[in-house]
Design a protein around this motif. Sequence first.
Motif, PDB file in Angstrom:
ATOM      1  N   GLU A  76      40.751  54.886 -60.926  1.00 30.83           N
ATOM      2  CA  GLU A  76      39.510  55.208 -60.206  1.00 30.83           C
ATOM      3  C   GLU A  76      38.302  54.622 -60.927  1.00 30.83           C
ATOM      4  O   GLU A  76      37.393  54.069 -60.289  1.00 30.83           O
ATOM      5  CB  GLU A  76      39.366  56.721 -60.066  1.00 30.83           C
ATOM      6  CG  GLU A  76      40.369  57.350 -59.124  1.00 30.83           C
ATOM      7  CD  GLU A  76      40.450  58.867 -59.243  1.00 30.83           C
ATOM      8  OE1 GLU A  76      39.792  59.459 -60.149  1.00 30.83           O
ATOM      9  OE2 GLU A  76      41.178  59.469 -58.436  1.00 30.83           O
ATOM     10  N   LEU A  77      38.286  54.739 -62.233  1.00 33.32           N
ATOM     11  CA  LEU A  77      37.185  54.173 -63.006  1.00 33.32           C
ATOM     12  C   LEU A  77      37.145  52.652 -62.876  1.00 33.32           C
ATOM     13  O   LEU A  77      36.066  52.067 -62.715  1.00 33.32           O
ATOM     14  CB  LEU A  77      37.320  54.571 -64.479  1.00 33.32           C
ATOM     15  CG  LEU A  77      37.096  56.043 -64.796  1.00 33.32           C
ATOM     16  CD1 LEU A  77      37.511  56.351 -66.225  1.00 33.32           C
ATOM     17  CD2 LEU A  77      35.642  56.426 -64.549  1.00 33.32           C
ATOM     18  N   ALA A  78      38.313  52.027 -62.957  1.00 38.09           N
ATOM     19  CA  ALA A  78      38.372  50.562 -62.843  1.00 38.09           C
ATOM     20  C   ALA A  78      37.843  50.099 -61.490  1.00 38.09           C
ATOM     21  O   ALA A  78      37.154  49.080 -61.395  1.00 38.09           O
ATOM     22  CB  ALA A  78      39.802  50.073 -63.063  1.00 38.09           C
ATOM     23  N   ARG A  79      38.142  50.852 -60.456  1.00 41.30           N
ATOM     24  CA  ARG A  79      37.651  50.506 -59.117  1.00 41.30           C
ATOM     25  C   ARG A  79      36.129  50.546 -59.049  1.00 41.30           C
ATOM     26  O   ARG A  79      35.519  49.848 -58.257  1.00 41.30           O
ATOM     27  CB  ARG A  79      38.220  51.474 -58.073  1.00 41.30           C
ATOM     28  CG  ARG A  79      39.656  51.257 -57.731  1.00 41.30           C
ATOM     29  CD  ARG A  79      40.070  52.197 -56.600  1.00 41.30           C
ATOM     30  NE  ARG A  79      41.509  52.288 -56.534  1.00 41.30           N
ATOM     31  CZ  ARG A  79      42.196  53.416 -56.534  1.00 41.30           C
ATOM     32  NH1 ARG A  79      41.575  54.587 -56.569  1.00 41.30           N
ATOM     33  NH2 ARG A  79      43.511  53.395 -56.472  1.00 41.30           N
ATOM     34  N   GLN A  80      35.514  51.395 -59.854  1.00 40.56           N
ATOM     35  CA  GLN A  80      34.061  51.555 -59.837  1.00 40.56           C
ATOM     36  C   GLN A  80      33.335  50.389 -60.512  1.00 40.56           C
ATOM     37  O   GLN A  80      32.123  50.242 -60.358  1.00 40.56           O
ATOM     38  CB  GLN A  80      33.662  52.874 -60.491  1.00 40.56           C
ATOM     39  CG  GLN A  80      34.114  54.076 -59.697  1.00 40.56           C
ATOM     40  CD  GLN A  80      33.852  55.370 -60.433  1.00 40.56           C
ATOM     41  OE1 GLN A  80      32.926  55.468 -61.233  1.00 40.56           O
ATOM     42  NE2 GLN A  80      34.689  56.372 -60.184  1.00 40.56           N
ATOM     43  N   GLY A  81      34.057  49.603 -61.286  1.00 41.16           N
ATOM     44  CA  GLY A  81      33.446  48.408 -61.857  1.00 41.16           C
ATOM     45  C   GLY A  81      32.950  48.562 -63.281  1.00 41.16           C
ATOM     46  O   GLY A  81      33.303  49.490 -63.999  1.00 41.16           O
ATOM     47  N   SER A  83      30.331  49.487 -64.750  1.00 42.90           N
ATOM     48  CA  SER A  83      29.590  50.651 -65.237  1.00 42.90           C
ATOM     49  C   SER A  83      30.499  51.686 -65.908  1.00 42.90           C
ATOM     50  O   SER A  83      30.013  52.573 -66.600  1.00 42.90           O
ATOM     51  CB  SER A  83      28.817  51.322 -64.087  1.00 42.90           C
ATOM     52  OG  SER A  83      29.727  51.858 -63.137  1.00 42.90           O
ATOM     53  N   THR A  84      31.814  51.559 -65.740  1.00 45.04           N
ATOM     54  CA  THR A  84      32.755  52.538 -66.314  1.00 45.04           C
ATOM     55  C   THR A  84      33.539  51.990 -67.499  1.00 45.04           C
ATOM     56  O   THR A  84      34.481  52.636 -67.958  1.00 45.04           O
ATOM     57  CB  THR A  84      33.754  53.016 -65.241  1.00 45.04           C
ATOM     58  OG1 THR A  84      34.568  51.902 -64.840  1.00 45.04           O
ATOM     59  CG2 THR A  84      33.039  53.606 -64.036  1.00 45.04           C
ATOM     60  N   ILE A  85      33.157  50.821 -67.984  1.00 45.91           N
ATOM     61  CA  ILE A  85      33.918  50.204 -69.077  1.00 45.91           C
ATOM     62  C   ILE A  85      34.003  51.120 -70.292  1.00 45.91           C
ATOM     63  O   ILE A  85      35.079  51.294 -70.878  1.00 45.91           O
ATOM     64  CB  ILE A  85      33.332  48.826 -69.449  1.00 45.91           C
ATOM     65  CG1 ILE A  85      33.669  47.817 -68.343  1.00 45.91           C
ATOM     66  CG2 ILE A  85      33.852  48.352 -70.800  1.00 45.91           C
ATOM     67  CD1 ILE A  85      33.030  46.450 -68.528  1.00 45.91           C
ATOM     68  N   ALA A  86      32.915  51.734 -70.690  1.00 47.34           N
ATOM     69  CA  ALA A  86      32.934  52.607 -71.875  1.00 47.34           C
ATOM     70  C   ALA A  86      33.878  53.787 -71.667  1.00 47.34           C
ATOM     71  O   ALA A  86      34.628  54.164 -72.579  1.00 47.34           O
ATOM     72  CB  ALA A  86      31.522  53.093 -72.199  1.00 47.34           C
TER      73      ALA A  86
END
Length: 127
Positions: A76-81, A83-86
Motif C-alpha cells: 500500500e505504501l509503495a502504491r502511494q509513491g 512520499s512513503t519511502i521513509a
Amino acid sequence: MTLIHDGVSIAEAAEATGVSTHTLRYYERAGLMLVPIDRASSSHRRYTDADLSWVRFVARLRTTDMPIARIRRYTELARQGESTIAERRELLVQHREQVRAQLETVAASLRAIDHKIDIYDKEITHS
C-alpha cells in the motif's frame, strides 16, 4: 525466458518466479500485487517483467516470515509513491532485524547439530 510484449501467462509467471499459480492468485486476492494484473482478451492473466520482479520480492519477504499484513502495508505504501519511502524503509529495517535474529537462531542450532555430529564421528572412529 523472453517476455513477449503483452506479458506471460500465469503458468509462465509461476515458472519464472518460483511460486505456484495458486500463490500468484493468492497474492492478487490478498492485495499484495503492486498494480492490478493485466488480462488478455480471453480474461487470462498476463504478467509483465515488473509484475514478476514484484512477485519475486514478495516471495522473498514471505520466505523470511514477514506477515501478510505487513507485506500488504508495504505494498500500500509503495502504491502511494515517493512520499512513503521513509516509512517503507523503516518497515524493511525492522524486518531486517527480525531476519538477523532468525539467522542467529538458525546458526546456533547448526552449531549444536555440528557438535553432535562431531561427537558421533569420534565415537565411530574409536569403535
